[in-house]
Scaffold this motif. Structure first.
Motif, PDB file in Angstrom:
ATOM      1  N   ALA A  48      -9.891 -22.935  -7.580  1.00 47.57           N
ATOM      2  CA  ALA A  48     -10.546 -23.942  -6.740  1.00 47.57           C
ATOM      3  C   ALA A  48     -11.988 -23.544  -6.439  1.00 47.57           C
ATOM      4  CB  ALA A  48      -9.759 -24.123  -5.445  1.00 47.57           C
ATOM      5  N   ASP A  49     -12.207 -22.266  -6.136  1.00 46.07           N
ATOM      6  CA  ASP A  49     -13.579 -21.796  -5.889  1.00 46.07           C
ATOM      7  C   ASP A  49     -14.447 -21.954  -7.120  1.00 46.07           C
ATOM      8  OD1 ASP A  49     -12.897 -21.108  -3.303  1.00 46.07           O
ATOM      9  OD2 ASP A  49     -12.568 -18.987  -3.768  1.00 46.07           O
ATOM     10  N   LYS A  50     -13.875 -21.652  -8.282  1.00 52.26           N
ATOM     11  CA  LYS A  50     -14.621 -21.770  -9.536  1.00 52.26           C
ATOM     12  C   LYS A  50     -15.027 -23.223  -9.805  1.00 52.26           C
ATOM     13  CE  LYS A  50     -14.256 -20.333 -14.352  1.00 52.26           C
ATOM     14  NZ  LYS A  50     -13.390 -19.695 -15.353  1.00 52.26           N
ATOM     15  N   VAL A  51     -14.104 -24.151  -9.561  1.00 47.52           N
ATOM     16  CA  VAL A  51     -14.397 -25.567  -9.771  1.00 47.52           C
ATOM     17  C   VAL A  51     -15.488 -26.028  -8.812  1.00 47.52           C
ATOM     18  CG1 VAL A  51     -13.446 -27.902  -9.537  1.00 47.52           C
ATOM     19  CG2 VAL A  51     -12.163 -26.157 -10.765  1.00 47.52           C
ATOM     20  N   GLN A  52     -15.413 -25.606  -7.549  1.00 52.54           N
ATOM     21  CA  GLN A  52     -16.429 -26.006  -6.577  1.00 52.54           C
ATOM     22  C   GLN A  52     -17.803 -25.452  -6.918  1.00 52.54           C
ATOM     23  OE1 GLN A  52     -14.537 -24.814  -2.851  1.00 52.54           O
ATOM     24  NE2 GLN A  52     -14.500 -26.977  -2.263  1.00 52.54           N
TER      25      GLN A  52
ATOM     26  N   LEU B 205      -8.656 -30.415  -5.778  1.00 56.18           N
ATOM     27  CA  LEU B 205      -8.891 -29.055  -6.265  1.00 56.18           C
ATOM     28  C   LEU B 205      -7.596 -28.437  -6.749  1.00 56.18           C
ATOM     29  CD1 LEU B 205     -11.291 -27.703  -3.520  1.00 56.18           C
ATOM     30  CD2 LEU B 205     -11.834 -28.005  -5.923  1.00 56.18           C
ATOM     31  N   PRO B 206      -7.672 -27.461  -7.676  1.00 49.95           N
ATOM     32  CA  PRO B 206      -6.465 -26.738  -8.074  1.00 49.95           C
ATOM     33  C   PRO B 206      -5.862 -26.003  -6.873  1.00 49.95           C
ATOM     34  CG  PRO B 206      -8.270 -26.288  -9.585  1.00 49.95           C
ATOM     35  CD  PRO B 206      -8.833 -27.056  -8.444  1.00 49.95           C
ATOM     36  N   GLU B 207      -4.566 -25.762  -6.915  1.00 48.84           N
ATOM     37  CA  GLU B 207      -3.890 -25.109  -5.797  1.00 48.84           C
ATOM     38  C   GLU B 207      -4.271 -23.639  -5.669  1.00 48.84           C
ATOM     39  OE1 GLU B 207       0.288 -25.783  -5.772  1.00 48.84           O
ATOM     40  OE2 GLU B 207       0.041 -27.944  -6.021  1.00 48.84           O
ATOM     41  N   GLU B 208      -4.501 -22.985  -6.789  1.00 51.13           N
ATOM     42  CA  GLU B 208      -4.872 -21.573  -6.755  1.00 51.13           C
ATOM     43  C   GLU B 208      -6.301 -21.433  -6.219  1.00 51.13           C
ATOM     44  OE1 GLU B 208      -5.571 -18.013  -9.927  1.00 51.13           O
ATOM     45  OE2 GLU B 208      -3.997 -19.471 -10.372  1.00 51.13           O
ATOM     46  N   LYS B 209      -6.474 -20.590  -5.212  1.00 47.86           N
ATOM     47  CA  LYS B 209      -7.768 -20.459  -4.530  1.00 47.86           C
ATOM     48  C   LYS B 209      -8.876 -20.024  -5.478  1.00 47.86           C
ATOM     49  CE  LYS B 209     -10.120 -18.509  -0.585  1.00 47.86           C
ATOM     50  NZ  LYS B 209     -11.199 -19.407  -0.770  1.00 47.86           N
ATOM     51  N   ARG B 210      -8.588 -19.086  -6.360  1.00 44.65           N
ATOM     52  CA  ARG B 210      -9.610 -18.589  -7.293  1.00 44.65           C
ATOM     53  C   ARG B 210     -10.126 -19.709  -8.201  1.00 44.65           C
ATOM     54  NH1 ARG B 210      -8.852 -13.095 -10.791  1.00 44.65           N
ATOM     55  NH2 ARG B 210     -11.045 -12.600 -10.827  1.00 44.65           N
TER      56      ARG B 210
END
Length: 83
Positions: free
Chosen positions: A20-24, A13-18
């Protein structure tokens, strides 16, 4: 497109939480074929092949001026690219 491919292939996942949530959230709508091509699930059509922006310009140019030489309008051209 690349973050989704990385997530589906390697669970990265990308390191940035926002992001990462979008990708999930988006990942369940996509799948990777055996030859590592990314496809998106579609409701009324077959799976849609995802392509990079560089390839997209070549594809649209080929549809507009290449073998097809239809010089159609933007709506017709986009429909032809999707199909």
């Amino acid at each position: 497109m690349d973050p989704i491919v990385l997530f589906l292939r390697n669970d990265i996942l990308p390191e940035e939480k926002r992001k990462a949530d979008k990708v999930q959230r988006k990942a369940p709508r996509f799948w990777l074929s055996e030859d590592q091509k990314l496809y998106k699930h579609s409701f009324s059509r077959p799976y849609l092949l995802c392509i990079h922006l560089e390839v997209m310009e070549q594809l649209l140019e080929e549809l507009h001026e290449g073998i097809c030489r239809s010089h159609t309008g933007c709506k017709s051209l986009s429909y032809r690219a999707l199909s």
